[in-house]
Scaffold this active site. Sequence first.
Site, mmCIF file in Angstrom:
data_model
loop_
_atom_site.group_PDB
_atom_site.id
_atom_site.type_symbol
_atom_site.label_atom_id
_atom_site.label_comp_id
_atom_site.label_asym_id
_atom_site.label_seq_id
_atom_site.Cartn_x
_atom_site.Cartn_y
_atom_site.Cartn_z
ATOM 1 N N LYS A 102 5.276 9.119 9.131
ATOM 2 C CA LYS A 102 5.127 8.596 10.485
ATOM 3 C C LYS A 102 6.118 9.196 11.472
ATOM 4 C CE LYS A 102 2.211 5.375 8.849
ATOM 5 N NZ LYS A 102 0.767 5.392 9.060
ATOM 6 N N ASP A 149 9.404 2.629 -0.345
ATOM 7 C CA ASP A 149 8.387 3.290 0.474
ATOM 8 C C ASP A 149 8.690 2.932 1.928
ATOM 9 O OD1 ASP A 149 6.205 4.090 1.920
ATOM 10 O OD2 ASP A 149 4.716 3.252 0.567
ATOM 11 N N TYR A 189 0.848 -1.191 0.000
ATOM 12 C CA TYR A 189 0.000 0.000 0.000
ATOM 13 C C TYR A 189 0.882 1.239 0.000
ATOM 14 C CZ TYR A 189 -3.535 3.362 1.635
ATOM 15 O OH TYR A 189 -4.381 4.437 1.769
#
Length: 477
Positions: free
Chosen positions: A317, A289, A194
């Site tokens: 994050k 990613d 994702y």
Amino acid sequence: MAAAVSGVGMTWGASKLCSLKPSSSSTPKSRAPPRSLVKMAVSVDDKKKTYTLQKSEEAFNKAKELMPGGVNSPVRAFKSVGGQPIMIDSVKGSHMWDIDGNEYIDYVGSWGPAIIGHADDEVLAALSETMKKGTSFGAPCLLENTLAEMVISAVPSIEMVRFVNSGTEACMGVLRLARAFTGREKIVKFEGCYHGHADPYLVKAGSGVATLGLPDSPGVPKGATCGTLTAPYNDLEAVKRLFESNKGEIAALILEPVVGNSGFIPPNPGFLGALREITKENGTLLIFDEVMTGFRLAYGGAQEYFKINPDLTTLGKIIGGGLPVGAYGGKRDIMEMVAPAGPMYQAGTLSGNPLAMTAGIHTLKRLMQPGTYEYLDKITSKLTQGIIDAGKKAGHAVCGGYIRGMFGFFFTDGPVHNFGDAKKSDTGKFGRFFRGMLEEGVYLAPSQFEAGFTSLAHTSEDIQRTIAAAEKVMREI
């Protein structure tokens, strides 16, 4: 590479799960949680109050009238695990409290950023001072320079960085950049990985799409995804076939170096290195990613851990210390394509805002201290081993693994090498396990297809009580 991969806890059976020997056997002094956090809500044997979610239920019913599904991000609705979603009231250290007064040991950590613990006193104090100067400038500030220097010095492949406001935004920007730099349009992604909810990535995506069992999202035009090629994660032959049939057309290959959005799935030995070679041979940019893995597997992320340098990297994050943030970066000659240095346009009013920069700076400072990743390795190893042992002892098919502060497990014999393997997991059983653990005061990701996260605030007692809860719940399901 094989030695590095096999010796870090990435194994799919309890008897073989192993870890690096930590250099420190205790929490670094500077990170010891307040004594008030040592007493845990989780109690397997002690008498405790009746578990109720009455207030959460009332609030969620009202939320469903106001927001689609009652939430602002799909997994929060507990669709795949059943039961009543909980409404969180506050967090501190490794703990969270809901509006009914229930206390939980938290292994979601706001989906990763709370690596030093929730509501850290030093970070909060720094934010308080920054807020006195304002919350957003929409103009350059010195804090951007400071965090940029820290990110560049930490992440091996990054020579220049652009801050944005989310992981999705970072992955949108990096894709546009890769296409602009190469003059090509096609991309390769992996099934179950994702990269945010931008149109080109919603093809065989993981995370909430997998959790809810949704097809590729309605509203995504065919033209947005016609250049997206997919392969199973850990399947090199499938990747080679894609490059062979699309010679000279692939701008970038993007992947989570360790998958966290189909559950925790590590790369097979040699997989990342082979991708590096394939992309070099074909003039294709390799994009890691690292929104989840960045600063979590090592201070320099998965690329430092596995010693593989991509061309471009996305982050998020942790570099916002709990505030909304994202970033993409890479080699200078590529990054200088980005406006205003170059012609590839991307902008954002809140990008590099002083609050997110402050939280990120103080979080990274803590992660630089000696013993950080050894401690994460030690507690995550014990936690993962304990959950798998508890499942097997109770007669369940269960497998799992971890690296440093990231872990996961599946209700299947395994091994799990890709999303197809992950889908063999007994999701109904996971739902029962999840709800049972909630009642014992342990908050796991509300989906079989999401990784879990530990933090420097988690104590040995947290881990012991979590394992005790898992033993009880595994017997009951």
